[in-house]
Every structure is written in C-alpha cells, then in structure tokens.
Enzyme design. Structure first.
Site, PDB file in Angstrom:
ATOM      1  N   GLY A   1     -32.602  74.261  33.610  1.00  0.00           N
ATOM      2  CA  GLY A   1     -32.531  74.156  32.151  1.00  0.00           C
ATOM      3  C   GLY A   1     -31.623  73.028  31.710  1.00  0.00           C
ATOM      4  O   GLY A   1     -31.573  71.963  32.353  1.00  0.00           O
TER       5      GLY A   1
ATOM      6  N   CYS B   1     -17.395  81.648  30.041  1.00  0.00           N
ATOM      7  CA  CYS B   1     -16.946  82.002  31.401  1.00  0.00           C
ATOM      8  C   CYS B   1     -17.181  80.899  32.432  1.00  0.00           C
ATOM      9  O   CYS B   1     -16.224  80.365  32.993  1.00  0.00           O
ATOM     10  CB  CYS B   1     -17.623  83.285  31.844  1.00  0.00           C
ATOM     11  SG  CYS B   1     -17.299  84.641  30.721  1.00  0.00           S
TER      12      CYS B   1
HETATM   13  C1  UGA Z   1     -21.065  85.329  33.589  1.00  0.00           C
HETATM   14  C2  UGA Z   1     -21.352  86.083  34.891  1.00  0.00           C
HETATM   15  O1  UGA Z   1     -22.769  86.144  35.098  1.00  0.00           O
HETATM   16  C3  UGA Z   1     -20.775  87.515  34.849  1.00  0.00           C
HETATM   17  O2  UGA Z   1     -20.975  88.156  36.087  1.00  0.00           O
HETATM   18  C4  UGA Z   1     -19.274  87.417  34.571  1.00  0.00           C
HETATM   19  O3  UGA Z   1     -18.682  88.700  34.468  1.00  0.00           O
HETATM   20  C5  UGA Z   1     -19.063  86.679  33.245  1.00  0.00           C
HETATM   21  O4  UGA Z   1     -19.650  85.350  33.353  1.00  0.00           O
HETATM   22  C6  UGA Z   1     -17.574  86.581  33.007  1.00  0.00           C
HETATM   23  O5  UGA Z   1     -16.884  85.931  33.793  1.00  0.00           O
HETATM   24  O6  UGA Z   1     -17.073  87.236  32.082  1.00  0.00           O
HETATM   25  P1  UGA Z   1     -22.140  85.324  31.118  1.00  0.00           P
HETATM   26  O7  UGA Z   1     -21.231  84.156  30.853  1.00  0.00           O
HETATM   27  O8  UGA Z   1     -22.202  86.428  30.147  1.00  0.00           O
HETATM   28  O9  UGA Z   1     -21.758  85.999  32.539  1.00  0.00           O
HETATM   29  O10 UGA Z   1     -23.615  84.731  31.234  1.00  0.00           O
HETATM   30  P2  UGA Z   1     -24.664  84.396  32.389  1.00  0.00           P
HETATM   31  O11 UGA Z   1     -25.820  85.275  32.255  1.00  0.00           O
HETATM   32  O12 UGA Z   1     -24.013  84.332  33.701  1.00  0.00           O
HETATM   33  O13 UGA Z   1     -25.107  82.903  31.968  1.00  0.00           O
HETATM   34  C7  UGA Z   1     -24.185  81.817  31.952  1.00  0.00           C
HETATM   35  C8  UGA Z   1     -24.887  80.519  31.607  1.00  0.00           C
HETATM   36  O14 UGA Z   1     -25.750  80.105  32.647  1.00  0.00           O
HETATM   37  C9  UGA Z   1     -25.756  80.578  30.351  1.00  0.00           C
HETATM   38  O15 UGA Z   1     -25.577  79.400  29.612  1.00  0.00           O
HETATM   39  C10 UGA Z   1     -27.173  80.659  30.880  1.00  0.00           C
HETATM   40  O16 UGA Z   1     -28.136  80.139  30.002  1.00  0.00           O
HETATM   41  C11 UGA Z   1     -27.054  79.795  32.131  1.00  0.00           C
HETATM   42  N1  UGA Z   1     -28.048  80.107  33.184  1.00  0.00           N
HETATM   43  C12 UGA Z   1     -28.051  81.324  33.794  1.00  0.00           C
HETATM   44  C13 UGA Z   1     -28.949  79.126  33.584  1.00  0.00           C
HETATM   45  O17 UGA Z   1     -28.948  77.977  33.058  1.00  0.00           O
HETATM   46  N2  UGA Z   1     -29.836  79.402  34.596  1.00  0.00           N
HETATM   47  C14 UGA Z   1     -29.870  80.611  35.200  1.00  0.00           C
HETATM   48  O18 UGA Z   1     -30.703  80.806  36.113  1.00  0.00           O
HETATM   49  C15 UGA Z   1     -28.953  81.598  34.784  1.00  0.00           C
END
Ligand code: UGA
Length: 457
Positions: free
Chosen positions: A254, A261
């Site tokens: 993406g 985080c």
């Molecule tokens: C992340 C971790 O996944 C949690 O396990 C952790 O507890 C949390 O940080 C924290 O430290 O508090 P979060 O920030 O809520 O959780 O969101 P994610 O779902 O991990 O996504 C993070 C970013 O990565 C988003 O911008 C999302 O769009 C992006 N992403 C995620 C991608 O670009 N590709 C993916 O395959 C997955």
C-alpha cells in the site's frame, strides 16, 4: 481482584473495561476530568467497536469506575497498571517517557501497602528498572512493591476482540510473587502466558511491532519490483503467505504503514540499537522504504497530471491511518493529502469515522469534507483511495464513472479489481500491479542478459 489502571487512552480504557468484564473491581485514573465525565456518561473518546457497551455495562454493575484521584485509585488495588502515552521525541526518535516517570513518582508517594506496578505502556528496554528506582525513592519506609512488564498487543479497531482473545500474554518480572499475582488476572484465558525477565518482556513488544512493520516494508518493496516486472503483488503475497512459516498477515502492499504505534516504535527500537552502539541496518531500511512508498504513490499522480495540480479536484477516500478506527494520527492518507494540496489540488475528502479528527489536523484550506463517498467524487478529476475501509472496495464504479469529470483512479490500498475498473472506463493505477501499455518484454531481455553474463557467454 482489585485493579487500578492509570491512563484512559486506547490501552488503558480498553484494559479497564475488559479487566472489569472479567469480574475484577477496576478503577481507571486519568488527569482529564472532562474525559472521565464523558466516559461515565457512556460517550467513548475513541471509536472502538463494542467498547461503549462493555464500559456502560460494567459501570452499571459496579465493577468499573473512574476518578482523577490517584490516591483513590490506589486504595486496596493489588495490581497498578501504567497505561500512559509514550509519544515519539521529534528530535531523537526515542520514546518520550516523561508521563511514565511522573506517574512512577506519584505511585511511590501514595502507596501504603504492597502493590505490583505493571507497565502496559510501550517502553524501551530498561524502563521498568528505572520505574522501580523512582517508585522506591518515593515510597514510605516499610512499604513493599514489585514491578512487572505486561506489554499490550491490541490493534486499534479490533482492540476489544484482541484483548479478549490474545495470541499470547507476555508478563515479565524479576519477582516470582509479582508474576504469580499478574498471572491470576489472565489465567482464565485460553492462551499461552509467556513469563520472562523484565527486559525481555519490554523487548518483545518492540520486536513484534518492528517485525510486522518489516513485513509491510518487504511487501512494499516487492510491489516495486512486481510493478516493474509485470507481476501482481497481491497474487504474490497470497501465494507466499500460505506458507505457514511466512504467514499471510501484514503482507498488504500500500502507501506505507502509519498510526501512533509502528512509526514511533520502529524509530524507538532503532534508537535503542544506536544507543547500544549497534546500527540496526534492516530497521533503517524499513523506515526508509516506508517513507519512499508515499512518494512513489504521489509520483503516480504527478506522472499522470504533471507536477502542477492547480485547478484539479481530487477526491480522497480515507483519512484514518487504517480502517475501523477514527484515529488519524500519523495517517499516511493525511500526509498524502497535504502533499497534493501543496501541489495546488483542491481536495474533496471522506472517511466513515475519522472526519472530525482529520479536520482538526488538516484544517479547511482547500479541502471540502463530504457526507459520503459519492459526494466526494462529484465533478472530480481523480479518485485516490487512501484507507483500506472495506466499503471503498465495494464502490459502484458505474455510478462513480458518471459523477467524475476525468476517469482516473489511484488505488493506494489495492482495494479494487483492475479489470473491473478498466472495464468501467477508468485509467487505473494501483500498487505493485502490471501497468497498462508497458512493454514487459524489456524485463525478460534484461533477465536473460543477466543470465548470459552469469554463464560467461
Ligand atoms: C499495531 C500492532 O498491530 C498491535 O499489535 C500493537 O499492539 C499496536 O500497534 C500498538 O503498539 O499499540 P495498530 O497500530 O492499531 O496496531 O494497527 P495495525 O493494524 O498494526 O496497522 C498499522 C499500519 O500498518 C496501518 O497504517 C495499516 O494500514 C498498515 N498496514 C497493515 C499495511 O500497510 N499493510 C498490512 O498488511 C497491514
């Protein structure tokens, strides 16, 4: 068990609610009185599916309450969870721990009997040992306490579910008594409880977030090579993710990762490495790839329209840093919108939940916020898909085509089907997909040339 939770952010509020829902007597402490009043009135400060109901129900049943008084919160509590924010220090990239130190001092000053002081906030290695020293320095003579680390792994948007059904619970302490007490609150869960020393527990959190960010940067680099070579990164991710050793999660290419985080935690772990006189080269690249990914997306737009976007109306769908949240902090969508606006574009923006938060960050200059996705696209020259909300993948492209002036889509999250978009009359640009009109045989020639030279011919 009687529990005190300090801080009512994502981790603190969800933690308080779920601990109470598990039957504990929980008191949440926050310095922000107005926030507490809102929570008590059933108005959640964050959009988090299911949270409001759990909070309201547990307040009603008398298991959950909130206060601004730490003294009141500490009274009778066996476990004291520190859940305050640890934002990134802009200058050094390290985590800013001032709130943690303040709370540790206050706990020390106010405890009257044995407590386990548990850190849930994401804190760098060694922090809990310093917490122990600070609490100890301010504790009255004869009052005993222990410290423990219990990092939280919940994701925004699915935090209730994540906390109820964690993949694992990590508890770290140098005290057996503290580990025993902490284990009790999680023992009923059908999951593995990992017991470690203090420093390892702290490190597990950073290692986990940084590894997930690494997966994202890896697939984003794969996207670059797939696009050049005429392969499709979504198909590649699917094919490689089915191998259980690789795993299918966090392989969605993406516009790069954002949020409160990953960017801060990867930077903080890198800072820890340099503090230990080690250059964590891989993490340095993870951050660099993430920054470049945004520029690569904007280049697609400027390659199409030219660098001056004055007079262009661009519909931007998605403002939150990811789907299922209203959180727009460190959102890549916001950064891209800023760049497009800086190049002269007029933006029409829509997000199902993050409009208010995004508007506070972006303001109103050259941006119209619309009430639904289709309104944003009326009369637009281009459509940018910036957050992975599933509803954006289900747009009625026939309707979109009729309402837009120029027919071009820049899909930053690979939400749409390329063939369908093209069939509906759009020029379609995605991440890591074969582009129309490119001669991919040049790559074949390139690779055979490499092979020939490798064979010495
Ligand atoms: C992340 C971790 O996944 C949690 O396990 C952790 O507890 C949390 O940080 C924290 O430290 O508090 P979060 O920030 O809520 O959780 O969101 P994610 O779902 O991990 O996504 C993070 C970013 O990565 C988003 O911008 C999302 O769009 C992006 N992403 C995620 C991608 O670009 N590709 C993916 O395959 C997955």
């Amino acid at each position: 068990m009687k529990v005190c939770v300090i801080g009512t952010g994502y981790v603190g509020l969800v933690g308080s609610a779920i601990f109470a829902d598990w039957g504990n007597e929980v008191i949440g402490v926050d310095i922000d009185d107005s926030k507490i009043k809102k929570i008590e009135a059933g108005k959640m400060p964050i959009y988090e599916p299911g949270l409001g109901e759990i909070v309201t129900e547990n307040i009603k049943d008398g298991r959950l309450s909130f206060t601004t008084s730490l003294v009141k919160g500490l009274k009778g509590a066996e476990l004291v969870f520190i859940c305050v924010g640890t934002p990134q220090d802009d200058k050094t990239g390290a985590a800013n721990l001032s709130h943690v130190w303040d709370v540790a001092k206050e706990i020390g000053e106010n405890i009257k009997d044995y407590k386990v002081v548990v850190t849930k906030s994401t804190v760098p290695v060694g922090t809990n040992e310093r917490i122990k020293r600070i609490v100890g320095k301010h504790t009255a003579k004869g009052v005993d306490f222990d410290v423990a680390s219990n990092p939280e792994f919940l994701r925004e948007g699915s935090s209730v579910e994540d906390m109820r059904n964690p993949d694992r619970v990590v508890i770290g302490s140098d005290s057996k008594k503290a580990l025993e007490k902490l284990r009790k609150i999680y023992d009923h869960l059908n999951t593995i409880i990992v017991e470690t020393d203090l420093r390892s527990a702290e490190m597990i959190k950073y290692a986990s977030n940084s590894f997930l960010a690494t997966k994202i940067s890896f697939i984003n680099e794969m996207a670059q090579i797939c696009e050049r070579a005429g392969a499709d990164v979504s198909q590649v991710a699917y094919g490689m993710g089915l191998d259980r050793r690789v795993g299918k999660y966090f392989l969605r290419a993406g516009i790069g990762y954002g949020g409160s985080c990953f960017p801060k935690d990867v930077a903080a772990l890198y800072k820890t490495s340099t503090d230990q006189a080690y250059d964590f080269k891989l993490l340095r690249s993870v951050m660099e790839v993430n920054e470049n990914q945004r520029a690569y997306y904007v280049d697609k737009i400027t390659d199409y329209f030219g660098k001056n976007l004055t007079g262009k109306k661009i519909a931007c769908l998605g403002l939150a840093f990811k789907s299922d949240t209203d959180d727009a902090r460190e959102s890549v969508a916001i950064k891209i919108i800023r760049t497009l606006r800086g190049l002269g574009a007029k933006i029409c923006a829509y997000d199902p939940k993050a409009m208010k938060n995004a508007q506070e960050i972006l303001g109103d200059s050259n941006i119209t916020y619309t009430e639904n996705a289709y309104d944003a696209m009326k009369g637009a020259d281009a459509l940018c898909l910036l957050t992975e909300w599933s509803q954006f993948g289900e747009l009625d492209l026939g309707r979109v085509e009729k309402s837009m002036v120029a027919k071009v889509i820049f899909d930053g999250r690979n939400l749409l089907d390329k063939e369908e978009a093209e069939k509906a009359g759009f020029a379609y640009f995605a991440i890591g997909k074969r582009a129309s009109g490119v001669d991919y045989t040049r790559f074949e020639e390139g690779s055979s040339a490499i092979l020939e030279s490798a064979n010495g011919s």
